[in-house]
Every structure is written in structure tokens, then in C-alpha cells.
Write a protein that holds these residues in place. Structure first.
Motif, PDB file in Angstrom:
ATOM      1  N   ARG A 161       0.798  -1.220   0.000  1.00 14.64           N
ATOM      2  CA  ARG A 161       0.000   0.000   0.000  1.00 14.64           C
ATOM      3  C   ARG A 161       0.826   1.262   0.000  1.00 14.64           C
ATOM      4  O   ARG A 161       1.871   1.343   0.646  1.00 14.64           O
ATOM      5  N   VAL A 193      -2.702  12.056  -4.735  1.00 11.73           N
ATOM      6  CA  VAL A 193      -3.257  10.701  -4.675  1.00 11.73           C
ATOM      7  C   VAL A 193      -3.714  10.295  -6.073  1.00 11.73           C
ATOM      8  O   VAL A 193      -3.394   9.211  -6.559  1.00 11.73           O
ATOM      9  N   ARG A 197      -2.190   7.351  -8.304  1.00 11.45           N
ATOM     10  CA  ARG A 197      -3.083   6.269  -8.734  1.00 11.45           C
ATOM     11  C   ARG A 197      -2.997   6.067 -10.238  1.00 11.45           C
ATOM     12  O   ARG A 197      -2.929   4.946 -10.718  1.00 11.45           O
ATOM     13  N   ARG A 198      -2.997   7.165 -10.977  1.00 10.19           N
ATOM     14  CA  ARG A 198      -2.927   7.035 -12.433  1.00 10.19           C
ATOM     15  C   ARG A 198      -1.621   6.363 -12.823  1.00 10.19           C
ATOM     16  O   ARG A 198      -1.581   5.528 -13.722  1.00 10.19           O
ATOM     17  N   GLU A 201      -1.676   2.695 -12.040  1.00 15.12           N
ATOM     18  CA  GLU A 201      -2.556   2.034 -12.995  1.00 15.12           C
ATOM     19  C   GLU A 201      -1.864   1.852 -14.342  1.00 15.12           C
ATOM     20  O   GLU A 201      -1.907   0.773 -14.932  1.00 15.12           O
ATOM     21  N   ASP A 206      -2.985  -2.269  -9.440  1.00 16.00           N
ATOM     22  CA  ASP A 206      -4.291  -1.824  -8.966  1.00 16.00           C
ATOM     23  C   ASP A 206      -4.194  -0.425  -8.348  1.00 16.00           C
ATOM     24  O   ASP A 206      -3.478  -0.236  -7.353  1.00 16.00           O
ATOM     25  N   PRO A 207      -4.918   0.568  -8.906  1.00 15.96           N
ATOM     26  CA  PRO A 207      -4.814   1.941  -8.371  1.00 15.96           C
ATOM     27  C   PRO A 207      -5.309   2.029  -6.942  1.00 15.96           C
ATOM     28  O   PRO A 207      -4.928   2.942  -6.198  1.00 15.96           O
ATOM     29  N   GLY A 208      -6.162   1.063  -6.553  1.00 14.29           N
ATOM     30  CA  GLY A 208      -6.687   1.078  -5.196  1.00 14.29           C
ATOM     31  C   GLY A 208      -5.607   0.884  -4.141  1.00 14.29           C
ATOM     32  O   GLY A 208      -5.859   1.037  -2.947  1.00 14.29           O
ATOM     33  N   ARG A 209      -4.407   0.561  -4.597  1.00 15.22           N
ATOM     34  CA  ARG A 209      -3.323   0.390  -3.632  1.00 15.22           C
ATOM     35  C   ARG A 209      -2.811   1.724  -3.106  1.00 15.22           C
ATOM     36  O   ARG A 209      -2.063   1.773  -2.130  1.00 15.22           O
ATOM     37  N   VAL A 210      -3.207   2.805  -3.765  1.00  9.53           N
ATOM     38  CA  VAL A 210      -2.859   4.127  -3.222  1.00  9.53           C
ATOM     39  C   VAL A 210      -3.998   4.532  -2.302  1.00  9.53           C
ATOM     40  O   VAL A 210      -5.133   4.684  -2.738  1.00  9.53           O
ATOM     41  N   SER A 211      -3.697   4.690  -1.046  1.00 10.15           N
ATOM     42  CA  SER A 211      -4.731   4.933  -0.050  1.00 10.15           C
ATOM     43  C   SER A 211      -5.375   6.307  -0.220  1.00 10.15           C
ATOM     44  O   SER A 211      -4.712   7.277  -0.583  1.00 10.15           O
ATOM     45  N   HIS A 212      -6.690   6.373   0.060  1.00  9.19           N
ATOM     46  CA  HIS A 212      -7.345   7.681   0.066  1.00  9.19           C
ATOM     47  C   HIS A 212      -7.123   8.379   1.400  1.00  9.19           C
ATOM     48  O   HIS A 212      -7.627   9.467   1.623  1.00  9.19           O
TER      49      HIS A 212
END
Ligand code: SF4
Lengths: 371, 489
Positions: A161, A193, A197-198, A201, A206-212
Motif C-alpha cells: 500500500r 493521490v 493512482r494514475r 494504474e 491496482d490503483p486502489g493500492r494508493v490509499s485515500h
């Protein structure tokens, strides 16, 4: 092609890169066509406003800059050793072994490629070691142009992450910071973020690995001791995505503009603008603005647009609250005429006209010396 | 914001001058308030750079920190500020009166109280930060400061807390107070600039409000009212002066910093006094005295607490204290709004606009009307009023009137623009109403469903009984050496 039109609007100068601050501000006045066009074309709004005789009121004090630099250096000292301690606390994780990579180790032209390579490798490794990536050079596509983001953040990877760490020098006192500053920091962090994410990707992860959840590091109370706080930036991300999508659709706005229109400052060999000011003002005036007093903290064009709104006698000058109370009536004179009954309501204005007439009567009655 | 205030803004634009937002004054303005204009070092949370302070417009005192990053100099500044503020505050302790409270012992209350006037809301907030950074210090122990410093911290904290309390006038921000009484032709955001707001209210001869406000935005003509300084001033004037002091801390170097900040403070000093004068020019609203009485009470109480050597205010409220503070503030907000409406027809107009109040002419009256029979026969005078206001009150609603405070009535029927009320309280105890208690035909009256009866304070548990879900009973804050030593860098 929209891109050609945008280039023509800008004139023969390279598009101005947007830093995270500028990108965050894109979302500040989403209804403004003028801003959308100027930003999509990568126009230097600061120089434009200056040339128009309305320089933006955004000076920065040397003291504030120095203080920010000192604090950042302190947090990042010794390969972010202090930062690591904070992350352990705020993430509540035992973070073993830590590596530190500085993406700025290579020359500026290589930095973006270097960042990509580092992040790619990081995304493949999923060991438990924490790793810092300092000065990552990220990019974001804005209306067809790539903008590089000022690297004033650290990306932190733990397990699979990533977290964005943003260092700010405003103080958190007894657990509270100035809300406006926190909001601005969150908007900026959301830009990072999204950019990270881009990138993740694009690299096939998986872009979801960058935490919000971003980590905001600020000095605590009156000392320089840093404290870290988790900030959820989902809302800011949504606003930002919407605005970026809108800017991709800026083609529609641009195709409606007169052909031959340009905001070129016609800089001479020394970079001094030679474009006649009146002509430039007229050109800018062809793209509709949507001035709001809030522009004063977010857009370089603010004083120009305010002046224009004043000349037009626009109710925008007085703020959104007033505009809302006036049921969207756009002109000061128009609203007053409705209130004073010197003008009949147009279709759909009956309700607001009635309210304004009533307000006018009540005001007059209440101000009479003898009631 | 309502259609009424929106209209006032439009008029201000057209007339080029601020319009009244009130017909009477809703805050107390002391005869000799203490004007306090603090400046902060840019980039720092609570590093004072300078302050101009005093009760005499003709002789301000200028306090300066020639190197705001130097901890010792900051505490020297705090001690100097204490030297000015504490004697002023303590001066009000001398004269007291015996006040009575329902269901409580009579107590001594100071006849008057201090009033601190700052230029704007940020200055009020900064006052709180200065209080926070000084109140936990100690005169003994490892990091001793002058004994006046922690006392100053308690008072600054007290003032800043009262400033958040609706209707309190112990610490008044000039922009907030002005905006409560005048509506400018610019946006609310721009009203936070004292010079610009005063430009609209009181433009110099020959200038429109708009021109005056525009000039006020030029930091060379009108330096910002603080606590933030103009970045141009910081970079070009202040930074070299501070560097000069750092190289050689001589009297001359101090003087250079002093003169630099003086140019930034003097214009604001004059503006704050002008604001006080303009406010004083309005007649006081009927409830101002009563609210000031509360302020005097709060001041007296705190004075006692300081005199007893009580602990400094906690860093954060416990759960119960926080909830009861919120509830108190909410009540104060409601009663401030209601009192202003009763005191001022222009504020009442806001409620007439929404149908919670109405005004009109009495067209019929039956002063001797009664209800019930025999022993339970009661006097219930009837009054019918014709109004063109859009009334939104149902039959049975209890109403009051600013024209006869203390009187209560009940809405009996509405018939188009004709409203019939029966008076239920405050018309005398006889068989017939006391003279003047019932409005006569032809009189203009105003009634509203707004009432200012303090609801009994929401029952919150005693601080000692704080449920464990809310952190258990708060610990009394006893500052320790760590607090006293807290960095102030
Ligand atoms: S200042 Fe002008 S261009 Fe910028 S967002 Fe506001 S209205 Fe649009």
C-alpha cells in the motif's frame, strides 16, 4: 482539434505546468468557463492578470517560506527517521526496516522516468518493509496536456500500500488546526493521490493500492515537534475527478469561441508582453466568467474579474449568499428595479419580485424615524 | 442573509455608501475601551511580532519583539503586555454592587468591566492563542517566567472565550461589530478588511464608499489590520530590520524594527478608534444594559477565580463541560437574536419577512372581554389588527410585543389580513385592564412568536458524573513542569 485551438489561444509559448496547488484550485470554481479555458490552454494567468493591470494579490512572506522549508527539512532529516516514528504512531503499525529513495537523485529531465521505475519496482515488491520515496515527480493529464507536479510530498509504501505524506508548516494546537488550511492541504493531497493512482494504474497495478487516507504532518502546538494526522480525501478526489473530466470536455466551450481569438501576450525577445492591454481585455472578455468573492483566494484573475463584474453591475460581486437570496437575478439595477416596483417581473421572476417588494416595504417602514 | 440584507447590499452598491443594518446599537461600547492590535510573525502560529495597545487614542503604547523567533524576547513581550493589560483589568475590581439572583445568594458584582477592542476576528482568535501559549507558564521551576505572564494568559484566554459568546461585549472585534450595524456594497468576505468596511461606512470627504474601499485594499496606503502583516512589508522592510537586529542587537536596531511596525499599526489604531466612535454614535438598544450586566457578572466571577489562584483554563473541555458550553452558547445565540429583534424594528423586519412577526394597525379592541364564569372568570382583552404582512402564525400561538414587554397574548383567529389576539398576561390584575395596557384603535403595533424565556438549561450530568463512554470525569487541569516548559519556538 480542440488541442490546436487551445494552442492558438495560448500563443507561441509552452503551456504553463500546473502545480498541485493550481490543480487543486481548478475545483474551486467549477462553473467558470473562463477559468476552464485558460487552464486547459495552459495559459499563465499570473502574467496575464499582471499585464491587464490587475496583478493577483498573492504575495508570500519570506518568513513563511523560510519557516516552511525549515520544518520540512527537519521532518525529512536523516532519511525521514523522525517521519517514520510518526507513521508508526498514526498507522498503528510496527514498521520494520525502512528504506529511503530520493527521486531527485537524478537530473531533472530524468526524474519522472526515475519515479516511474521506483514506483513500479515498489508495486511489485510486497514485503513488509516500509519505504519512503522523496520528491517523486508525478504527472497528471489536464485537457490534453501533461502537467508535472511540484514534488513537495513523500510517498510511503508499506506492504502493498502507498500513502501520500504531505508536510505543512501550519500548527495543530491542542488537536485543532485552522479549518481553511486543512481543507486546502486536503485538496492538494488529493491531487497527488490521483496522480499516483494514475501512475500505478499505467504501470499495470491496482490503483486502489494508493490509499485515500493521506498523512498530514504539521508542527504541534507552539513547538516545531511534528505531529501526523490521517486525513480522508475521498470527497476531494471526487470533486477533482469531476472537474478534470469537465476540462476534457472543454472542447465544446472552445469551439464556440470566435475564430482567431487569442490570449497571446505577444512577449518580445526579453519576455516583456507587448499585446495592447485593451485588446487582451476584450479577448478575455469573450469567455464568460462566473466571479465569486471566493475567487480572491483561488484564482490569479480575481481582481480583473471583480472589476468586470462591477462594471457590469453584477450581483455576483456580493457573494453567492446574496445571489441566492435574489433568486439568481443577475443585475444590481434589475434587482433594485424589481424591489422598487419600477420594473415588472419577467416570466419566472414573480416569486422573487414579490419577496423583494415586501423586503423593500419592510425596510422602508422600519427605517422611518417614527414608526 | 435574507432578502432584506441582500437588498441593503444592493442599495449600498447603488448609493456608493453602506446602508444601516440596525437602527440602534446592539453592543456595549465602553467609555474608555482598551484597543489592542496584535501583529504576528508570518508562518508562525503564535509568535507575536508587535502590538499597539492603550485606552487613550492620543497615546498608544507600542510593544515590539525585535526577533520574534527568540523565546526570551517573546516572554519579555508577554510581561510588557501584562504590565498594560492587568492594571486596566484589575482596576474594575474596586467598585462593586450587591446583585441578587433568583434562587441564589446575593453576590458582589463589579460596577463596570474591562472591554478590549480588536480590529477583526483573526485578532480575537490570536488573542486566544497568545493566552494559550502563556497561561500554563510558571514563575518558579525549571523555566521561570515573570509572574505576570501566566496571569496574562488566563485573562487573554478569558477574553477570547467570551468573544465567542453571542451578545458579549468584553472582547469586541471592530469588523464584526460594524457589520452588525451597517451593510456595505461589497461581499461579506471583503468586509473582514477593516479599512475597506469603514471606507463604505464612513468614506473620506469627496470619495464614494467604493473608491474608499478600493484604496483600502492597497497595503501601501492601508496596511492590513493584522495579525498577518503585508508580505511586501515583510520582505522589503521588516526582514532587513530583523536581520539587522540579529547581527547587532543594539538599541538602534530595536528602534529600526519599532519604526517599521509602527507604520503598519498606526493606521489601524486610528481605524479602530473611529469604529468605536461610529458605534457609540448609535443609541443603545434596550437590552444592551442587561447583556452587559451578564458580562460584568462573568468578569467578576473570573476575577475571583484569578484572585484565588485557581488553575488555568484546561487545554480542552471534558465532554460534559463541552456540551454545557455548547448549550449555553446556543441559548445565548437565541436570546441575542430575540433581544435584537425586540430592540430594533429593522431586525424585527426579518421576522416579518418570514411571517414570524407582523405589524399593523389596531382596528378593534375589547379591553374588558372576559373568559369563564364565576370565580374562574378571567380578564382576556381582545384586539384586532389589520396587517399587510404575510403572517404565518396559527391560532393558539403565543405571541409577545416589543411595544409592551412582559405582556403575553395568544392568537385567536386570522381572517385574511385581520388578526385577533387575546391578551393573557401583563394587563394588570383588576377587573379592567390598567390604563394603556391594551392598545387602542388606531395604534400601530407589532407582535411576534419570538420569545426570550430562557429555557431551563438542558439537564446535563455534573462534570463528576461524566459517563465513561465520554472519557469519564475530566481531570482538573493542573499544569506541570512539562506545560510550563512547553516550547514556544
Ligand atoms: S477569477 Fe475569474 S477566471 Fe478565475 S475563477 Fe473567478 S471568475 Fe473565473
Amino acid at each position: 482539434m480542440a488541442t490546436d485551438r487551445l494552442d492558438a489561444l495560448r500563443g507561441p509559448v509552452p503551456p504553463r505546468p500546473h502545480d498541485a496547488r493550481a490543480i487543486a484550485a481548478l475545483a474551486a470554481n467549477p462553473g467558470c468557463a473562463r477559468r476552464a479555458v485558460l487552464d486547459a490552454a495552459g495559459i499563465d494567468k499570473d502574467s496575464t492578470a499582471r499585464h491587464l493591470g490587475f496583478p493577483a494579490p498573492f504575495g508570500q512572506s519570506r518568513f513563511a517560506i523560510t519557516r516552511g522549508d525549515v520544518f520540512e527539512a527537519q521532518v525529512k532529516a536523516n532519511g525521514c527517521a523522525g517521519l517514520l516514528r510518526l507513521l508508526r504512531e498514526v498507522l498503528g503499525l510496527p514498521i520494520p526496516l525502512v528504506a529511503y529513495h530520493d527521486a531527485a537523485d537524478v537530473g531533472a529531465h530524468l526524474r519522472h522516468a526515475h519515479t516511474r521505475a521506483l514506483i513500479d519496482r515498489a508495486a511489485r515488491d510486497s514485503d513488509d518493509a516500509g519505504t519512503f520515496y522523496d520528491h517523486p515527480l508525478l504527472s497528471l493529464e489536464i485537457a490534453g496536456h501533461t502537467s508535472y507536479l511540484e514534488p513537495d510530498v513523500v510517498a510511503f509504501r508499506l506492504g502493498g500500500r502507498f500513502h501520500i505524506v504531505e508536510i505543512k508548516s501550519f500548527a495543530v494546537i491542542d488537536g485543532q488546526a485552522e479549518p481553511a488550511k486543512v481543507a486546502a492541504a486536503a485538496r492538494q493531497a488529493a491531487v497527488y493521490v490521483l496522480a499516483l493512482r494514475r501512475l500505478v494504474e499505467e504501470l499495470g497495478h491496482d490503483p486502489g493500492r494508493v490509499s485515500h487516507e493521506v498523512i498530514l504532518v504539521c508542527p504541534e502546538n507552539f513547538a516545531n515537534r511534528p505531529v501526523a494526522t490521517l486525513v480522508d480525501v475521498r470527497r476531494q478526489l471526487a470533486v477533482l475527478r469531476r472537474q478534470l473530466a469537465r476540462m476534457t470536455g472543454v472542447g465544446d466551450l472552445v469551439s464556440g469561441l470566435p475564430s482567431g481569438l487569442t490570449f497571446d501576450l505577444a512577449a518580445d525577445a526579453d519576455g516583456v508582453p507587448t499585446r495592447p492591454v485593451a485588446e487582451l481585455a476584450e479577448a478575455i472578455g469573450t469567455v464568460a466568467a462566473r466571479y465569486a468573492p471566493e475567487c480572491r483566494s483561488t484564482c490569479d484573475m480575481c481582481l480583473f474579474c471583480r472589476d468586470e463584474a462591477r462594471d457590469e453591475g453584477s450581483t455576483d460581486l456580493l457573494g453567492r449568499h446574496v445571489r441566492d437570496e435574489l433568486g439568481g437575478v443577475a443585475g444590481v439595477d434589475e434587482a433594485l428595479a424589481l424591489a422598487e416596483g419600477t420594473r415588472g417581473p419577467a416570466d419566472g421572476q414573480e416569486e422573487i419580485a414579490r419577496l423583494l417588494r415586501l423586503a423593500d416595504r419592510l425596510r422602508a417602514e422600519s427605517l422611518e424615524p417614527a414608526r | 442573509m435574507s432578502a432584506l440584507t441582500a437588498l441593503a447590499r444592493l442599495r449600498a452598491v447603488r448609493e456608493g455608501r453602506a446602508q444601516p443594518a440596525a437602527t440602534v446599537r446592539h453592543c456595549h461600547i465602553a467609555e474608555a475601551p482598551m484597543v489592542f492590535i496584535p501583529l504576528r510573525m508570518a508562518g508562525e502560529a503564535a509568535a507575536p511580532l508587535a502590538a499597539m495597545i492603550g485606552t487613550d487614542p492620543g497615546s498608544p503604547r507600542l510593544l515590539v519583539v525585535p526577533q520574534p523567533r527568540d523565546r526570551d524576547l517573546r516572554f519579555a513581550f508577554a510581561a510588557e503586555l501584562a504590565e498594560v493589560l492587568l492594571p486596566y483589568v484589575e482596576g474594575f475590581a474596586k467598585e462593586t454592587e450587591t446583585a441578587t439572583r433568583r434562587g441564589a445568594e446575593p453576590y458582589e458584582r463589579c460596577l463596570s468591566a474591562p472591554q478590549v477592542l480588536v480590529p477583526n476576528g483573526q485578532a480575537a482568535a490570536f488573542t486566544g492563542l497568545l493566552g494559550r501559549s502563556t497561561r500554563f507558564r510558571r514563575a518558579e521551576g525549571p523555566y521561570p517566567v515573570h509572574p505576570s505572564v501566566p496571569v496574562l494568559g488566563r485573562w487573554l484566554t478569558f477574553f477570547a472565550e467570551r468573544a465567542a459568546y453571542p451578545g458579549s461585549s468584553l472582547l469586541v472585534s471592530a469588523t464584526d461589530a460594524l457589520a452588525l450595524h451597517w451593510t456595505s456594497g461589497q461581499s461579506g468576505l471583503e468586509d473582514a478588511n477593516l479599512a475597506a468596511l469603514l471606507g463604505w461606512i464612513d468614506p473620506p470627504p469627496g470619495l464614494t464608499g467604493l473608491r474608499a474601499a478600493q484604496e483600502a485594499e492597497d497595503p501601501l496606503l492601508w496596511p492590513p489590520a493584522g495579525p498577518a502583516t503585508d508580505p511586501g512589508f515583510d520582505n522589503e522592510v521588516l526582514a532587513p530590520a530583523i536581520e539587522g537586529y540579529t547581527r547587532a542587537p543594539t538599541a538602534r536596531a530595536v528602534e529600526r524594527v519599532r519604526e517599521a511596525v509602527r507604520t503598519q499599526l498606526e493606521p489601524t489604531w486610528r481605524l479602530v478608534w473611529r469604529a468605536a466612535e461610529l458605534l457609540r454614535g448609535l443609541p443603545a438598544g434596550a437590552s444592551v444594559t442587561r447583556r452587559w450586566e451578564y458580562d460584568r457578572g462573568a468578569f467578576t466571577e473570573f476575577l475571583g477565580r484569578v484572585a484565588e489562584g485557581g488553575p488555568p483554563q484546561a487545554r480542552r473541555d471534558g465532554a460534559v463541560a463541552a456540551a454545557s458550553r455548547l448549550a449555553r452558547m446556543e441559548r445565548a445565540r437565541v436570546s441575542f437574536d430575540v433581544q435584537r429583534a425586540y430592540d430594533d424594528p429593522l431586525i424585527m423586519a426579518e421576522y416579518r419577512l418570514t411571517g414570524e412577526a407582523f405589524a399593523g394597525e389596531v382596528i378593534a379592541a375589547d379591553p374588558e372581554h372576559t373568559e369563564g364564569e364565576g370565580r374562574s372568570r378571567k380578564l382576556r382583552p381582545l384586539v384586532t389588527i389589520r396587517t399587510v404582512d404575510p403572517v404565518r402564525l396559527a391560532a393558539g400561538t403565543a405571541v409577545g410585543t416589543p411595544d409592551r414587554r412582559g405582556q403575553e397574548a395568544e392568537l385567536v383567529a386570522t381572517d385574511g389580513g385581520e388578526i385577533t389576539l387575546k391578551i393573557t398576561k401583563g394587563m394588570g390584575r383588576g377587573k379592567t385592564p390598567s390604563p394603556g395596557a391594551v392598545p387602542a384603535v388606531g395604534e400601530r403595533v407589532c407582535y411576534t412568536s419570538l420569545t426570550d424565556d430562557f429555557q431551563a438549561s438542558a439537564s446535563l450530568p455534573d462534570p463528576d458524573l461524566t459517563p465513561w463512554t465520554h472519557g469519564g470525569p475530566p481531570e482538573e487541569w493542573v499544569p506541570d513542569d512539562a506545560d510550563a516548559a512547553e516550547h514556544w519556538e
